[in-house]
Design an enzyme around this catalytic site. Structure first.
Site, PDB file in Angstrom:
ATOM      1  N   ASP A  29       3.918  -5.790   4.246  1.00 23.55           N
ATOM      2  CA  ASP A  29       4.933  -5.357   3.290  1.00 23.55           C
ATOM      3  C   ASP A  29       5.920  -4.469   4.057  1.00 23.55           C
ATOM      4  O   ASP A  29       5.583  -3.359   4.469  1.00 23.55           O
ATOM      5  CB  ASP A  29       4.257  -4.582   2.153  1.00 23.55           C
ATOM      6  CG  ASP A  29       5.255  -4.085   1.111  1.00 23.55           C
ATOM      7  OD1 ASP A  29       6.445  -3.937   1.459  1.00 23.55           O
ATOM      8  OD2 ASP A  29       4.849  -3.838  -0.035  1.00 23.55           O
ATOM      9  N   GLU A  84       1.207  -2.249   4.929  1.00 18.80           N
ATOM     10  CA  GLU A  84       2.637  -1.959   4.899  1.00 18.80           C
ATOM     11  C   GLU A  84       3.060  -1.711   6.350  1.00 18.80           C
ATOM     12  O   GLU A  84       2.214  -1.409   7.197  1.00 18.80           O
ATOM     13  CB  GLU A  84       2.906  -0.686   4.074  1.00 18.80           C
ATOM     14  CG  GLU A  84       2.569  -0.852   2.607  1.00 18.80           C
ATOM     15  CD  GLU A  84       2.757   0.427   1.792  1.00 18.80           C
ATOM     16  OE1 GLU A  84       3.715   1.169   2.051  1.00 18.80           O
ATOM     17  OE2 GLU A  84       1.943   0.676   0.894  1.00 18.80           O
ATOM     18  N   LYS A 137      15.550  -1.124  -1.777  1.00 20.09           N
ATOM     19  CA  LYS A 137      15.521   0.152  -1.066  1.00 20.09           C
ATOM     20  C   LYS A 137      16.731   0.205  -0.112  1.00 20.09           C
ATOM     21  O   LYS A 137      17.833   0.389  -0.595  1.00 20.09           O
ATOM     22  CB  LYS A 137      14.158   0.308  -0.402  1.00 20.09           C
ATOM     23  CG  LYS A 137      13.042   0.176  -1.488  1.00 20.09           C
ATOM     24  CD  LYS A 137      11.721   0.620  -1.066  1.00 20.09           C
ATOM     25  CE  LYS A 137      10.636   0.215  -2.059  1.00 20.09           C
ATOM     26  NZ  LYS A 137      10.745   0.823  -3.396  1.00 20.09           N
ATOM     27  N   ASN A 182      15.408   5.744  -2.609  1.00 18.88           N
ATOM     28  CA  ASN A 182      15.038   4.835  -1.512  1.00 18.88           C
ATOM     29  C   ASN A 182      16.253   4.067  -0.998  1.00 18.88           C
ATOM     30  O   ASN A 182      16.108   3.078  -0.275  1.00 18.88           O
ATOM     31  CB  ASN A 182      13.972   3.844  -1.977  1.00 18.88           C
ATOM     32  CG  ASN A 182      12.704   4.554  -2.394  1.00 18.88           C
ATOM     33  OD1 ASN A 182      12.288   5.494  -1.750  1.00 18.88           O
ATOM     34  ND2 ASN A 182      12.096   4.108  -3.489  1.00 18.88           N
ATOM     35  N   HIS A 195       0.214  -0.066  -0.914  1.00 18.09           N
ATOM     36  CA  HIS A 195       0.913   0.146  -2.188  1.00 18.09           C
ATOM     37  C   HIS A 195       0.168  -0.474  -3.367  1.00 18.09           C
ATOM     38  O   HIS A 195      -0.496  -1.510  -3.233  1.00 18.09           O
ATOM     39  CB  HIS A 195       2.310  -0.505  -2.079  1.00 18.09           C
ATOM     40  CG  HIS A 195       3.236  -0.134  -3.191  1.00 18.09           C
ATOM     41  ND1 HIS A 195       3.549  -1.000  -4.205  1.00 18.09           N
ATOM     42  CD2 HIS A 195       3.915   1.012  -3.447  1.00 18.09           C
ATOM     43  CE1 HIS A 195       4.402  -0.410  -5.027  1.00 18.09           C
ATOM     44  NE2 HIS A 195       4.637   0.809  -4.581  1.00 18.09           N
ATOM     45  N   SER A 247       4.931   4.137   2.162  1.00 17.71           N
ATOM     46  CA  SER A 247       5.932   4.716   1.269  1.00 17.71           C
ATOM     47  C   SER A 247       5.729   6.200   1.006  1.00 17.71           C
ATOM     48  O   SER A 247       6.693   6.914   0.775  1.00 17.71           O
ATOM     49  CB  SER A 247       5.927   3.971  -0.060  1.00 17.71           C
ATOM     50  OG  SER A 247       4.643   4.013  -0.650  1.00 17.71           O
ATOM     51  N   HIS A 279       9.797  -0.559   3.249  1.00 11.79           N
ATOM     52  CA  HIS A 279      10.457   0.696   3.637  1.00 11.79           C
ATOM     53  C   HIS A 279      11.048   0.666   5.041  1.00 11.79           C
ATOM     54  O   HIS A 279      11.550   1.673   5.523  1.00 11.79           O
ATOM     55  CB  HIS A 279       9.486   1.861   3.478  1.00 11.79           C
ATOM     56  CG  HIS A 279       9.126   2.078   2.045  1.00 11.79           C
ATOM     57  ND1 HIS A 279       9.911   2.796   1.174  1.00 11.79           N
ATOM     58  CD2 HIS A 279       8.091   1.600   1.316  1.00 11.79           C
ATOM     59  CE1 HIS A 279       9.368   2.778  -0.023  1.00 11.79           C
ATOM     60  NE2 HIS A 279       8.260   2.066   0.033  1.00 11.79           N
TER      61      HIS A 279
HETATM   62  C1  LIG Z   1       5.427  -0.636  -0.162  1.00  9.47           C
HETATM   63  C2  LIG Z   1       6.103  -1.083  -1.419  1.00  9.47           C
HETATM   64  N1  LIG Z   1       6.031  -2.366  -1.759  1.00  9.47           N
HETATM   65  C3  LIG Z   1       6.630  -2.813  -2.887  1.00  9.47           C
HETATM   66  C4  LIG Z   1       7.330  -1.983  -3.711  1.00  9.47           C
HETATM   67  C5  LIG Z   1       7.944  -2.510  -4.974  1.00  9.47           C
HETATM   68  O1  LIG Z   1       9.256  -2.902  -4.763  1.00  9.47           O
HETATM   69  P1  LIG Z   1      10.275  -3.002  -5.986  1.00  9.47           P
HETATM   70  O2  LIG Z   1      10.751  -1.637  -6.257  1.00  9.47           O
HETATM   71  O3  LIG Z   1      11.322  -3.933  -5.521  1.00  9.47           O
HETATM   72  O4  LIG Z   1       9.500  -3.548  -7.146  1.00  9.47           O
HETATM   73  C6  LIG Z   1       7.459  -0.642  -3.376  1.00  9.47           C
HETATM   74  C7  LIG Z   1       8.291   0.233  -4.224  1.00  9.47           C
HETATM   75  O5  LIG Z   1       7.962   1.226  -4.721  1.00  9.47           O
HETATM   76  C8  LIG Z   1       6.801  -0.168  -2.218  1.00  9.47           C
HETATM   77  O6  LIG Z   1       6.851   1.129  -1.898  1.00  9.47           O
END
Ligand SMILES: Cc1ncc(COP(=O)(O)O)c(C=O)c1O
Length: 395
Positions: free
Chosen positions: A212, A183, A240, A48, A139, A187, A215
């Site tokens: 969120d 989101e 990421k 990522n 997520h 993802s 990405h």
């Molecule tokens: C949409 C989304 N939010 C949050 C996260 C979590 O982030 P982190 O890897 O910083 O814990 C991810 C990671 O996989 C994600 O895809």
């Protein structure tokens, strides 16, 4: 072995039977484009690190400088003595990037979603039980936060603002606080939520919109600012496109104050260490100058998507740097991932429960470190795998 462990063993055996068992693979990465595993080097299509910043000298140098200046650890939670003055400096930068009055840094994106949502939906603070409207494919960390708060989610069809409007109309009660969770870029699908339409619905129904932007931040939007415009509260990660670790919340001053007082994931966890803060600081400084990298990533993904379609692959609704090759069964996804691995590409098979049953896929992720030649070879490998599958089917 403890008696209870036989139950876990049986659970694992079932996962193995269904081709859903996961394993940790040891890898080494010495640059942003490749990884080494089992004595072989692969082109990494599963990171990522969208801008390839993990190995950028500016991040590494500032991480080292801040560790030397401020120590290898922060020593305590932010509310005790871990709140190094660098936090305020970074939070000002993040608030400016996200065009919000305030920002708050936390340990990880997962922790931020799980902890912030739990605090937002805390009945002790907001009174009546909140109504939470969520995209069906949000997520796992968002679901964790909802579960921890014990709230019911009204889950609308993926990206479907029309369905969200129907659910809001059917269920929204004026006496209960309302939230919409989505989101910006999803993802596992690489598609983009219709944020302006969702933001309009949030205003119409007086709901708080939480986006969120994990990405999109860094790699999409004006100057890499992400795609969260219109959100009341943005959650994102530095792990990421920003190349290191940690998370942010961008919000109002009141919300920030509330989280400092009520978000257990912030209150009861040690502050991010200085070297991570240094890497974040350097990445934020670089962002405005990375338009060429952002364009390169988008061009690689566009071409790959177009030609993968030509070979008969479905790529869900992808329109970004994340391009899933939808295979269907878990077994088919594992087979495709294996075929790519033989051709020198590391792309992970994503299976339930991460994605819905029947939509297992190989997630291909393009980054600024990839070259046009990588896409040529990847497409050739896919064409070969299609040819082999056709041969097998006809014999
Ligand atoms: C949409 C989304 N939010 C949050 C996260 C979590 O982030 P982190 O890897 O910083 O814990 C991810 C990671 O996989 C994600 O895809």
């Amino acid at each position: 072995m403890h008696g209870s462990e036989s139950r876990y063993e049986a659970f694992l055996a079932e996962l193995r039977r269904d081709q859903l068992r996961r394993e940790l693979t040891q890898i080494a990465a010495r640059d942003a484009r490749t990884l080494e595993a089992g004595g072989r080097t692969y082109v990494n299509l599963a990171s990522n690190d969208y801008l390839g910043l993990r190995f950028h000298d500016a991040l590494i140098d500032r991480a080292c400088d801040w560790a030397r200046a401020f120590g290898a650890g922060s020593g305590a939670s932010r509310l005790v003595t871990g709140n190094l003055d660098r936090f305020a400096h970074l939070e000002r930068k993040v608030a400016a990037l996200k065009q919000k009055p305030a920002a708050l840094l936390m340990a990880s994106g997962f922790q931020a979603n799980a902890g912030v949502l739990q605090a937002l939906f805390d009945k002790a603070a907001i009174g009546p039980e909140p109504q939470v409207f969520s995209d069906r494919l949000n997520h796992a960390s968002m679901h964790f936060g909802c579960q921890a708060a014990g709230v019911r989610q009204y889950r609308y069809r993926h990206l479907d603002a029309g369905h969200l409007a129907v659910l809001l109309e059917q269920h929204a009660r004026p006496d209960r606080p309302k939230f919409i969770l989505t989101e910006s870029v999803f993802s596992m699908d690489g598609d983009v939520a219709p944020i302006p339409e969702i933001a309009q619905l949030a205003r119409d129904y007086d709901a708080m919109l939480v986006v969120d932007d994990a990405h999109a931040t860094g790699v999409l939007g004006e100057g890499g600012a992400g795609l969260s415009g219109g959100a009341d509260l943005v959650i994102g990660t530095f792990s990421k496109a920003l190349g290191s670790f940690g998370a942010y919340i961008a919000c109002s001053e009141t919300m920030r104050d509330y989280l400092v007082n009520r978000c257990g994931a912030l209150i009861y966890s040690t502050a991010l260490p200085p070297q991570v803060l240094g890497a974040i600081d350097a990445a934020l400084d670089l962002l405005p100058s990375l338009d060429a990298e952002r364009e390169h990533v988008a061009a690689l993904a566009d071409r790959f998507r177009r030609e993968a379609h030509g070979l008969g692959f479905g790529t869900a609704g992808s329109s970004t740097h994340i391009v899933p090759l939808v295979a269907g069964s878990a077994e088919a996804a594992l087979r495709l991932s294996e075929a790519l691995r033989e051709a020198g590409f590391w792309a992970t098979a994503i299976r339930p429960p991460t994605v819905p049953q029947g939509t297992s896929r190989v997630r291909c992720v393009f980054t600024a470190a990839h070259e046009a030649g990588d896409v040529d070879k990847l497409l050739a490998a896919l064409a070969t795998s299609v040819g082999k599958a056709a041969e097998t089917a006809s014999t």
